[in-house]
Design an enzyme around this catalytic site. Structure first.
Site, short mmCIF file in Angstrom:
data_model
loop_
_atom_site.label_atom_id
_atom_site.label_comp_id
_atom_site.label_asym_id
_atom_site.label_seq_id
_atom_site.Cartn_x
_atom_site.Cartn_y
_atom_site.Cartn_z
N LYS A 94 -7.76 -0.84 6.57
CA LYS A 94 -8.07 -1.62 5.36
C LYS A 94 -7.16 -2.82 5.23
O LYS A 94 -7.58 -3.91 4.87
CB LYS A 94 -7.84 -0.76 4.11
CG LYS A 94 -8.90 0.24 3.82
CD LYS A 94 -8.69 0.82 2.44
CE LYS A 94 -7.50 1.73 2.35
NZ LYS A 94 -7.76 3.15 2.53
N ASP B 155 -13.93 3.14 6.40
CA ASP B 155 -12.88 3.88 5.71
C ASP B 155 -13.38 4.39 4.36
O ASP B 155 -13.02 5.48 3.93
CB ASP B 155 -11.63 3.01 5.50
CG ASP B 155 -10.56 3.81 4.76
OD1 ASP B 155 -10.11 4.82 5.30
OD2 ASP B 155 -10.23 3.45 3.62
N ARG C 186 -12.92 12.83 3.63
CA ARG C 186 -11.63 13.51 3.83
C ARG C 186 -11.13 14.12 2.53
O ARG C 186 -10.53 15.20 2.52
CB ARG C 186 -10.59 12.51 4.37
CG ARG C 186 -10.81 12.16 5.84
CD ARG C 186 -9.95 10.97 6.24
NE ARG C 186 -8.55 11.22 6.10
CZ ARG C 186 -7.65 10.32 5.68
NH1 ARG C 186 -8.03 9.08 5.38
NH2 ARG C 186 -6.39 10.62 5.58
N SER D 146 -6.49 4.73 8.36
CA SER D 146 -7.16 4.44 7.08
C SER D 146 -6.43 3.30 6.35
O SER D 146 -7.03 2.31 5.93
CB SER D 146 -7.17 5.71 6.22
OG SER D 146 -7.38 5.41 4.87
N HIS E 279 0.84 -1.20 0.00
CA HIS E 279 0.00 0.00 0.00
C HIS E 279 0.87 1.24 0.00
O HIS E 279 1.90 1.28 0.66
CB HIS E 279 -0.91 0.02 1.24
CG HIS E 279 -2.08 0.93 1.08
ND1 HIS E 279 -3.29 0.52 0.58
CD2 HIS E 279 -2.23 2.25 1.34
CE1 HIS E 279 -4.13 1.53 0.55
NE2 HIS E 279 -3.51 2.61 1.00
N1 URA Z 1 -4.08 6.04 1.45
C1 URA Z 1 -5.11 5.59 2.20
O1 URA Z 1 -5.60 4.48 2.00
N2 URA Z 1 -5.58 6.36 3.16
C2 URA Z 1 -5.06 7.57 3.43
O2 URA Z 1 -5.53 8.22 4.33
C3 URA Z 1 -3.99 8.05 2.65
C4 URA Z 1 -3.51 7.25 1.65
#
Ligand code: URA
Length: 437
Positions: free
Chosen positions: A187, A161, A168, A183, A82
């Site tokens: 996930k 999220d 956001r 966040s 990620h």
């Molecule tokens: N990527 C995400 O999944 N969440 C964030 O808040 C920022 C980048």
């Protein structure tokens, strides 16, 4: 419990309890608390922050707002990756196929654009007919068939999220450590992988403007993952310049394809992709660090990585002809931005480059906006390059050509020129390994 009191407590710098965090996360997910109250709380968190305990509790609340994916039907160690978000960040399109080509199954959920940054799902949707919305059965089937699948977050995975992320994005509450950490990790813990590689960006194009901010975010996420018994690596990478040469959805697919086909490769993009792929292979126990790096390099050189991308696109209903012939990807009218000065580019505000791409239609200004898959920017010149007055420094693309003017202004405002060549930061700042590694 009243939402009003929770907002007030955080506004005054108080520490939220587990019950309060669960109250607002579950209330928002179930539609019982409106956007305006959550927006106010998010803004208060941006100003007052959360400590590690609150961040870990917020992460848990996000993870348990939906189902936790059981990846056990897929054999072997499952490794996820990620990014904390950047400009021109198409690494997943390259790294996931390289890792799959080395025999490690990749079952990845990705996101959409956030703030000035792009999202993998928006990029993949620029491939004609590519399906990012898969049922769990289709997702597993695609992983079995192709060795990899990249899909959007299903409604059941961390739905809190999904809603918070979209809110956001349009309330300027993205660049906040506890919100980013919870966040991403909320996930990742819900998506069921055994091991996670994080690409934490630092620099003016990321949400972490300083290396210290990036290191603090990386440490927090590695800590949350390790506490949840996941094997963790965080790569701290540079985002003070756009990654690669293309910004925008179809443009980035073209750049990823060109790298995987060993046609053309931006050195920084290639180095970061190989580092991330090698880290994923290491966590999947494919060998020691050098062996894993060799495996990733071979997958690139042999073209096996490209074949893995083709398999994924085919398994998810996409038109593979658009990979073999990128002219079949969406395209739009171009407009060259000319340099107003002669000299070295001493600095580029990469966030503004991201915003300039968004203004062309590559991202969203509000939740309902539709993306223009063809919109974006080809970056000809970056920090450290010498330019002559009137030389093209970038090319803008948009289906709606009325958008060029404002985007050009934003882009030109992002640049500084001087007579001395600046020092450039390395693409990889640091690699942090979790607990037992
Ligand atoms: N990527 C995400 O999944 N969440 C964030 O808040 C920022 C980048």
């Amino acid at each position: 419990m009243r939402m009003y009191d929770i907002i007030k407590k955080k506004k005054e710098g108080g520490k939220l309890s587990r019950e309060e965090i669960e109250f607002f996360v579950n209330g928002y997910t179930n539609g019982l608390i409106p956007d305006e109250q959550i927006s106010a709380l998010l803004m208060a968190i941006c100003f007052r922050s959360m400590d590690m305990e609150e961040t870990a509790m917020l992460t848990q609340a996000i993870t348990s707002s939906g189902e936790v994916t059981d990846l056990s039907p897929i054999e072997g160690i499952k490794v996820d990756k990620h990014s904390s978000g950047g400009v021109g960040d198409k690494t997943t399109l390259i790294v996931a196929p390289l890792v799959a080509a080395c025999g490690v199954k990749v079952a990845k959920m990705s996101g959409r654009g956030l703030g000035h940054t792009g999202g993998t799902i928006d990029k993949l949707e620029s491939i004609p007919h590519f399906r990012t919305s898969l049922s769990p059965a289709e997702f597993f089937d695609a992983v079995k068939k192709a060795g990899l699948a990249v899909a959007g977050q299903t409604g059941d995975l961390a739905p809190a999220d999904k809603k918070l992320y979209a809110l956001r994005d349009v309330t300027a509450t993205v660049d906040c450590l506890p919100l980013i950490a919870s966040s991403i990790m909320g996930k990742k813990l819900a998506s069921g992988a055994d091991a996670i590689v994080l690409d934490v960006k630092v620099g003016n194009g990321s949400f972490n403007k300083t290396t210290e901010d990036g290191l603090a975010l990386a440490d927090a996420m590695v800590e949350i993952g390790t506490r949840a018994s996941k094997k963790m690596i965080a790569v701290i990478s540079d985002m003070s310049r756009p990654l690669g040469r293309q910004i925008g959805n179809a443009l980035e697919v073209k750049e990823a394809v060109s790298l995987l086909r060993a046609e053309e490769a931006d050195p920084a993009l290639k180095e970061l992709c190989l580092t991330l792929a090698a880290s994923m292979l290491f966590l999947a126990e494919k060998g020691n660090e050098e062996e894993c790096r060799m495996l990733a390099e071979n997958a690139l050189l042999s073209g096996e990585g490209y074949l893995a991308l083709r398999r994924m696109v085919e398994a998810q209903g996409g038109d593979v002809r658009a990979l073999d012939d990128p002219l079949l990807l969406p395209s739009a009218e171009g407009y060259d931005v000319l340099s107003p000065a002669e000299g070295y580019i001493t600095d580029m505000n990469t966030e503004r480059y991201g915003t300039a791409a968004l203004m062309l239609g590559a991202g969203r200004n509000c939740k309902e906006d539709k993306i223009d898959a063809a919109a974006g920017i080809t970056v000809y010149k970056k920090t450290g390059d010498y330019v002559k007055r009137g030389e093209a420094i970038a090319r803008l693309y948009a289906s709606d050509t009325a958008r060029f003017e404002d985007s050009e202004k934003t882009l030109l405002n992002a640049l500084s020129f001087g007579t001395t060549k600046p020092n450039l930061p390395p693409i990889i700042h640091r690699v942090i390994k979790g607990g037992a590694l």
